[in-house]
Structures are given as C-alpha cells and as structure tokens.
Write an enzyme that holds these catalytic residues in place. Structure first.
Site, PDB file in Angstrom:
ATOM      1  N   GLU A 151       0.848  -1.192   0.000  1.00 36.61           N
ATOM      2  CA  GLU A 151       0.000   0.000   0.000  1.00 36.61           C
ATOM      3  C   GLU A 151       0.883   1.242   0.000  1.00 36.61           C
ATOM      4  O   GLU A 151       1.882   1.298   0.711  1.00 36.61           O
ATOM      5  CB  GLU A 151      -0.904  -0.017   1.240  1.00 36.61           C
ATOM      6  CG  GLU A 151      -1.828   1.160   1.341  1.00 36.61           C
ATOM      7  CD  GLU A 151      -2.629   1.372   0.051  1.00 36.61           C
ATOM      8  OE1 GLU A 151      -3.267   0.422  -0.414  1.00 36.61           O
ATOM      9  OE2 GLU A 151      -2.594   2.489  -0.496  1.00 36.61           O
ATOM     10  N   LEU A 153      -0.510   4.560   0.259  1.00 37.35           N
ATOM     11  CA  LEU A 153      -1.262   5.757   0.661  1.00 37.35           C
ATOM     12  C   LEU A 153      -0.448   6.610   1.626  1.00 37.35           C
ATOM     13  O   LEU A 153       0.423   6.103   2.336  1.00 37.35           O
ATOM     14  CB  LEU A 153      -2.606   5.381   1.279  1.00 37.35           C
ATOM     15  CG  LEU A 153      -2.669   4.562   2.579  1.00 37.35           C
ATOM     16  CD1 LEU A 153      -2.343   5.374   3.808  1.00 37.35           C
ATOM     17  CD2 LEU A 153      -4.043   3.957   2.727  1.00 37.35           C
ATOM     18  N   LYS A 207       8.166  -1.875  -2.466  1.00 38.06           N
ATOM     19  CA  LYS A 207       7.557  -0.956  -1.493  1.00 38.06           C
ATOM     20  C   LYS A 207       8.644  -0.313  -0.615  1.00 38.06           C
ATOM     21  O   LYS A 207       8.660   0.894  -0.401  1.00 38.06           O
ATOM     22  CB  LYS A 207       6.543  -1.728  -0.628  1.00 38.06           C
ATOM     23  CG  LYS A 207       6.053  -1.007   0.602  1.00 38.06           C
ATOM     24  CD  LYS A 207       5.258   0.248   0.296  1.00 38.06           C
ATOM     25  CE  LYS A 207       5.067   1.083   1.539  1.00 38.06           C
ATOM     26  NZ  LYS A 207       4.301   2.275   1.353  1.00 38.06           N
ATOM     27  N   ASN A 211       9.868   3.751  -0.539  1.00 38.06           N
ATOM     28  CA  ASN A 211       9.948   4.618   0.640  1.00 38.06           C
ATOM     29  C   ASN A 211      11.380   5.079   0.912  1.00 38.06           C
ATOM     30  O   ASN A 211      11.608   6.215   1.322  1.00 38.06           O
ATOM     31  CB  ASN A 211       9.392   3.895   1.874  1.00 38.06           C
ATOM     32  CG  ASN A 211       7.885   4.086   1.971  1.00 38.06           C
ATOM     33  OD1 ASN A 211       7.287   4.763   1.138  1.00 38.06           O
ATOM     34  ND2 ASN A 211       7.267   3.490   2.980  1.00 38.06           N
ATOM     35  N   PHE A 252       8.262  16.056  -2.440  1.00 37.94           N
ATOM     36  CA  PHE A 252       9.233  15.580  -1.446  1.00 37.94           C
ATOM     37  C   PHE A 252      10.547  16.363  -1.514  1.00 37.94           C
ATOM     38  O   PHE A 252      11.603  15.838  -1.215  1.00 37.94           O
ATOM     39  CB  PHE A 252       9.466  14.062  -1.577  1.00 37.94           C
ATOM     40  CG  PHE A 252       8.290  13.274  -1.059  1.00 37.94           C
ATOM     41  CD1 PHE A 252       8.315  12.719   0.218  1.00 37.94           C
ATOM     42  CD2 PHE A 252       7.147  13.144  -1.826  1.00 37.94           C
ATOM     43  CE1 PHE A 252       7.218  12.042   0.710  1.00 37.94           C
ATOM     44  CE2 PHE A 252       6.042  12.482  -1.340  1.00 37.94           C
ATOM     45  CZ  PHE A 252       6.073  11.922  -0.071  1.00 37.94           C
ATOM     46  N   GLY A 260       9.753  11.944   9.498  1.00 36.22           N
ATOM     47  CA  GLY A 260       9.337  11.097  10.632  1.00 36.22           C
ATOM     48  C   GLY A 260       8.192  10.233  10.154  1.00 36.22           C
ATOM     49  O   GLY A 260       8.113   9.896   8.968  1.00 36.22           O
ATOM     50  N   CYS A 263       6.267   5.335   8.618  1.00 34.23           N
ATOM     51  CA  CYS A 263       6.811   4.533   7.503  1.00 34.23           C
ATOM     52  C   CYS A 263       8.285   4.769   7.216  1.00 34.23           C
ATOM     53  O   CYS A 263       9.078   3.828   7.294  1.00 34.23           O
ATOM     54  CB  CYS A 263       5.985   4.788   6.249  1.00 34.23           C
ATOM     55  SG  CYS A 263       4.302   4.149   6.405  1.00 34.23           S
ATOM     56  N   LYS A 324       3.406  15.131  10.331  1.00 33.11           N
ATOM     57  CA  LYS A 324       3.074  15.968   9.177  1.00 33.11           C
ATOM     58  C   LYS A 324       1.663  16.496   9.388  1.00 33.11           C
ATOM     59  O   LYS A 324       0.979  16.089  10.344  1.00 33.11           O
ATOM     60  CB  LYS A 324       3.167  15.176   7.881  1.00 33.11           C
ATOM     61  CG  LYS A 324       2.229  13.976   7.843  1.00 33.11           C
ATOM     62  CD  LYS A 324       2.418  13.228   6.552  1.00 33.11           C
ATOM     63  CE  LYS A 324       1.151  13.259   5.764  1.00 33.11           C
ATOM     64  NZ  LYS A 324       1.191  12.558   4.520  1.00 33.11           N
TER      65      LYS A 324
HETATM   66  P1  NAD Z   1      -1.654   0.727  12.719  1.00 37.36           P
HETATM   67  O1  NAD Z   1      -0.808   0.462  13.906  1.00 37.36           O
HETATM   68  O2  NAD Z   1      -2.357   2.025  12.586  1.00 37.36           O
HETATM   69  O3  NAD Z   1      -2.775  -0.425  12.586  1.00 37.36           O
HETATM   70  C1  NAD Z   1      -2.532  -1.766  12.820  1.00 37.36           C
HETATM   71  C2  NAD Z   1      -3.797  -2.363  13.409  1.00 37.36           C
HETATM   72  O4  NAD Z   1      -3.650  -3.776  13.459  1.00 37.36           O
HETATM   73  C3  NAD Z   1      -4.084  -1.917  14.835  1.00 37.36           C
HETATM   74  O5  NAD Z   1      -5.397  -1.414  14.909  1.00 37.36           O
HETATM   75  C4  NAD Z   1      -3.925  -3.189  15.668  1.00 37.36           C
HETATM   76  O6  NAD Z   1      -4.790  -3.228  16.775  1.00 37.36           O
HETATM   77  C5  NAD Z   1      -4.282  -4.244  14.641  1.00 37.36           C
HETATM   78  N1  NAD Z   1      -3.788  -5.595  14.932  1.00 37.36           N
HETATM   79  C6  NAD Z   1      -2.577  -5.986  15.397  1.00 37.36           C
HETATM   80  N2  NAD Z   1      -2.529  -7.322  15.532  1.00 37.36           N
HETATM   81  C7  NAD Z   1      -3.733  -7.799  15.131  1.00 37.36           C
HETATM   82  C8  NAD Z   1      -4.295  -9.095  15.037  1.00 37.36           C
HETATM   83  N3  NAD Z   1      -3.609 -10.179  15.385  1.00 37.36           N
HETATM   84  N4  NAD Z   1      -5.556  -9.224  14.591  1.00 37.36           N
HETATM   85  C9  NAD Z   1      -6.281  -8.137  14.242  1.00 37.36           C
HETATM   86  N5  NAD Z   1      -5.801  -6.878  14.308  1.00 37.36           N
HETATM   87  C10 NAD Z   1      -4.542  -6.716  14.756  1.00 37.36           C
HETATM   88  O7  NAD Z   1      -0.692   0.480  11.462  1.00 37.36           O
HETATM   89  P2  NAD Z   1      -0.795   1.177  10.029  1.00 37.36           P
HETATM   90  O8  NAD Z   1      -0.194   2.540  10.074  1.00 37.36           O
HETATM   91  O9  NAD Z   1      -2.169   1.017   9.512  1.00 37.36           O
HETATM   92  O10 NAD Z   1       0.211   0.277   9.192  1.00 37.36           O
HETATM   93  C11 NAD Z   1      -0.111  -1.057   8.839  1.00 37.36           C
HETATM   94  C12 NAD Z   1       0.908  -1.526   7.818  1.00 37.36           C
HETATM   95  O11 NAD Z   1       0.769  -0.764   6.610  1.00 37.36           O
HETATM   96  C13 NAD Z   1       2.362  -1.361   8.240  1.00 37.36           C
HETATM   97  O12 NAD Z   1       3.125  -2.433   7.750  1.00 37.36           O
HETATM   98  C14 NAD Z   1       2.778  -0.087   7.567  1.00 37.36           C
HETATM   99  O13 NAD Z   1       4.170  -0.025   7.313  1.00 37.36           O
HETATM  100  C15 NAD Z   1       2.007  -0.145   6.261  1.00 37.36           C
HETATM  101  N6  NAD Z   1       1.723   1.144   5.666  1.00 37.36           N
HETATM  102  C16 NAD Z   1       1.370   2.199   6.437  1.00 37.36           C
HETATM  103  C17 NAD Z   1       1.077   3.426   5.851  1.00 37.36           C
HETATM  104  C18 NAD Z   1       0.694   4.607   6.702  1.00 37.36           C
HETATM  105  O14 NAD Z   1       0.700   5.724   6.176  1.00 37.36           O
HETATM  106  N7  NAD Z   1       0.356   4.433   7.969  1.00 37.36           N
HETATM  107  C19 NAD Z   1       1.114   3.551   4.466  1.00 37.36           C
HETATM  108  C20 NAD Z   1       1.448   2.442   3.692  1.00 37.36           C
HETATM  109  C21 NAD Z   1       1.752   1.243   4.304  1.00 37.36           C
END
Ligand code: NAD
Length: 448
Positions: A151, A153, A207, A211, A252, A260, A263, A324
């Site tokens: 992803e 986003l 991915k 980044n 960027f 920060g 990601c 941000k």
């Molecule tokens: P986050 O911490 O906001 O969300 C993760 C969620 O997973 C939490 O709500 C947590 O309670 C839940 N969780 C953990 N273990 C679980 C389980 N066993 N069963 C069900 N739910 C469970 O994380 P995020 O920011 O959404 O990032 C998720 C992934 O996506 C990461 O690998 C991150 O690198 C990637 N990512 C994030 C972004 C971003 O902007 N935040 C963008 C692209 C990719």
C-alpha cells in the site's frame, strides 16, 4: 466480492472503507476491543480527513462492518488482507513481524474455504514465503495462496491516495490468486490505474525501495538547505529549480526538520537490515538514516542558537506535534526529539497541535498542552513551527507577536515570507534561507 481486512488502523480502516465504497462487502477485523467497539458505535479512532463520513455511509449501506471475530469475518471471504503494523524491533531495528505472523497463524486456524491471503502490510522480502509456510504447516484444510499487495497511501490524503493510486502492485506467481485480486481491483473505481503484476518478492521489495527513495529525496533537500544557509541561497528557489526537471519532480523536496512518521524511519531501517542479511550494503540508505536521525535532534540546537545559546528558564511554544499535517500520527515525529532536547536544555514547553495532542500526551511529559496557537504562544520567548498545518500558515502574525514575551519565530517548515514576518516585527529563523544578519563566506571575502 467479500473481503476481510485484518488490522483496522491507518491502512486497514482506509482500505476497508474504500473497498466498501467501491462496492465490495467488507469486514474489518481488529484485536483491539476498544477500537472495534468505537467503530461499531460510529466513532473513528484515528484522524484522517473524510474518513468518518465515508465509514458512516458505507456502514449505513450495509457494505462495511467491524468485528474482533476473525473466524466470522473469514466466512465466505474471497480475499483476506493483512494490514497489521510492522514496527521496528526494539532490539535491532529490523521489522518486527510478530503481528503479521500471528495473523497468519490465526487465519490458518480459522479459515474454512478457499482463500487468497493478501499482505498489505509493508514487510521484508520473504515474508510471503513465511506466511505461506505458516498456513501450510499450521494447517487448516482449505486452498490458499499468498499475494503481496503493498500500500502506498499517505496519511492526511489517504482516501484520495487509495482511490486514485499511481499504481496497483499485485505480487504473485499463482494464476488463481492473481485472478481473485485482479477482480478485487477490477471495479470501475480503479479504471485507468496502472496495474503492475510482479513476483511476490519484487512486490515486497519495491515498497521498501520506494519509501527509501522518498526518504532519500527529503534528506537530500535538507542537506542542500543547510548549504543554502551557508552560502546565502534560498532553498525554495533551489527546490523549485530542481523540481521543474521532469526527471526529478517537485514532490518531497520541501526542506524541514527531518522525516518522521510511521513509515520512512522504520522502512529505511528495515531495507538496510534486509540488505545486510543478504550480504548487500545499501550505503545511500544507511547514510540517509544517519543524517536524518542527527538532523531531528539538531533542530533543538537551532532553537538554542536563535535564543542566544540559552533556553533554561525560557518558555518555548511548539506549534505542531504530528509528523506531518492532517494526521494525528505521532510515530517518530520530529517534534519528539525536539521537545525532549529542549527540555534537557532546561526549557519549559507549551504546545499545540490541531489533532495530535492526545497521542502526544502518551509520549511527551511535562508539556503544557494549549487550546490553540495563540494560547501556546502566550508569554513565550520563542515560537517554533514544527508541523505544516494550514491553520499555522494562516495565523494572524501581529496577534501572535502581541501575546509573546519576545518576538522570536523559528519556522522549521518555511511557512512564511521572510519580508512579511520581519515587517510584523519578528526575529525570524527558517530552514535553508539566510534570515539572520551574519555575512556569508563570499560576502566576508568580498569585504576584505
Ligand atoms: P496501525 O498500527 O495504525 O494499525 C494496525 C492495526 O492492526 C491496529 O489497529 C492493531 O490493533 C491491529 N492488529 C494488530 N494485531 C492484530 C491481530 N492479530 N488481529 C487483528 N488486528 C490486529 O498500522 P498502520 O499505520 O495502519 O500500518 C499497517 C501496515 O501498513 C504497516 O506495515 C505499515 O508499514 C504499512 N503502511 C502504512 C502506511 C501509513 O501511512 N500508515 C502507508 C502504507 C503502508
């Protein structure tokens, strides 16, 4: 199609809601009971512009639901997207895969019918193989295939980014799985979006590489900003000049206090660790990590310099805490080392952020959280803008100056015009622009 999203955080909740918006039947799963209860009650546990309305309308339309019960969510599901966190491991900075693997085990135990398991979390190369191994050996009796679908986003504009992505990456060598995921993304809403079919390992790697490249771009322009200050250039002109080159692009290239967020810091670390595990050294990425870390703490030294070397006993107002604008995410925010270093130097901190104060309160101590920017600035010896929120760009500067003890404005996001701020009676320090009075080397030489 019926889709389950496991992990309902910044990525999972947005992905699930957008899939529902595009017509799929979606269940978002989370093991955080409070989060699921909140979502079921109509409350959104994160700040993401536009998300609340989209969740509400899709729940009302019966296309979006929330549960803690993975087994229930997997009933009749075509694809299960894993969107749990992959934070850096405290011990060595490598991606901590325990959440992803726990989900893989849980799927193996709970799934009953054919299922494509899609990894949407950002994960090191080879994670798909390990998830596949877990599913095979922990052994439910169902047909499965594991796909990587990273992803891209950005928080703050996540809905737009999800619904209008630059590309959709489907990493799989299995025709059945590719066909299922192509149907998930084959809806009208994604018409025209380039779809890149790759091997699973290439999808996982690209991915991280993406980044790391963006982090490198930011770090590069930050160093050029330092050079601008030394030689008397203006980083915004330099960035515009570089960015107009279509091979480079303007995005960027905004100099600031260092990257920060949830990601870039963890993903740059993870790709460099992965590389070393494979006996490859990504020297550029390792340099980026080091330069950025140093920069974040060094921001406090800039405040110290602007305060004539002393902040002990002074009140510093921090405007912006989130990493941000348009998010409440405090993960690895440059505001954290800044505030902590200023406190180490003896400053009293008053702070305001439009959305991130609740999360900041869990990380920072002895900070006076204020009701708005003017409140934070009241009686302050200096105001420091750290996050580029629009409301800070649009502040009434004469009003700000009036409530401050001394009119010192330190701007880590280059939000203002130097002339405007000076006309409003401020002493102004910014990034990559020479706003103080000491001469540049070339001016000194010319004067000799
Ligand atoms: P986050 O911490 O906001 O969300 C993760 C969620 O997973 C939490 O709500 C947590 O309670 C839940 N969780 C953990 N273990 C679980 C389980 N066993 N069963 C069900 N739910 C469970 O994380 P995020 O920011 O959404 O990032 C998720 C992934 O996506 C990461 O690998 C991150 O690198 C990637 N990512 C994030 C972004 C971003 O902007 N935040 C963008 C692209 C990719």
């Amino acid at each position: 199609m019926k889709v389950a999203i496991i992990g309902s955080g910044y990525v999972g909740l947005v992905a699930g809601t957008c899939f529902a918006e595009l017509g799929h039947q979606v269940v978002c799963v989370d093991n955080d009971e409070r989060k699921v209860t909140a979502l079921k009650g109509g409350a959104i546990p994160i700040y993401e512009p536009g998300l609340e309305d989209l969740v509400k309308s899709n729940v009302a339309a019966g296309r979006l639901d929330f549960t803690e019960d993975l087994g229930l969510a997997l009933e009749g599901t075509d694809a299960a997207f894993i969107a749990v966190g992959t934070p850096p491991r405290v011990t060595d900075g490598h991606a901590d895969m325990k959440y992803v693997y726990a989900v893989a085990h849980a799927i193996a135990e709970k799934a009953s019918g054919d299922l494509v398991v899609v990894d949407k979390s950002t994960v090191p190369v080879g994670t798909g193989d390990e998830v596949e191994r877990i599913l095979r050996t922990t052994g439910g009796n169902f047909r499965f295939s594991v796909v990587s679908n990273p992803e891209f986003l950005r928080e703050g504009v996540a809905i737009d980014d999800f619904l209008k992505p630059d590309r959709i990456v489907i990493g799989s060598e299995d025709d059945w799985a590719k066909a299922v995921i192509s149907r998930v993304y084959g809806v009208d809403g994604f018409k025209g979006v380039p779809v890149l079919q790759t091997s699973r390992r290439s999808a996982e790697l690209l991915k991280y590489a993406s980044n790391a490249f963006l982090a490198m771009k930011i770090t590069f322009i930050n160093e050029v900003a330092d050079l601008c200050e030394a030689v008397g250039g203006d980083i915004r002109d330099v960035a515009n000049g570089i960015g107009l080159d279509s091979r480079i692009g303007r995005k960027f290239l905004n100099a600031g206090p260092g990257y920060g967020g949830s990601c870039f810091p963890k993903d740059t670390l993870a790709i460099s660790k992965t590389a070393r595990d494979y006996r490859v050294q990504l020297r550029t990425v390792e340099a980026v990590i080091q330069v950025n870390e140093n920069r974040k703490r060094a921001m406090a030294l800039r405040v110290l310099d602007a305060c004539n070397g002393v902040v002990r006993g002074k009140t510093i107002a921090i405007l912006g805490l989130a990493f941000k604008a348009d998010t409440d995410d405090m993960r690895d925010s440059p505001a954290i080392p800044l505030v902590q270093a200023l406190q180490d130097f003896g400053a009293h901190i008053r702070a305001y952020d439009p959305q991130a104060m609740t999360n900041a309160g869990k990380i920072l101590t002895d900070v006076e959280f204020c009701k708005d920017a003017y409140d934070a600035a009241t009686g302050a010896d200096a105001v420091v803008t750290v996050t580029e929120w629009t409301e800070f760009k649009e502040m009434n500067l004469p009003r700000l100056r009036q409530v401050m003890r001394s009119p010192l404005l330190i701007d880590f996001r280059n939000l203002y015009s130097v002339d405007d701020v000076k006309n409003d009676g401020f002493e102004y320090w910014s990034i990559g622009r020479r706003t103080e009075t000491e001469p540049t080397l070339s001016q000194s030489l010319a004067a000799e």
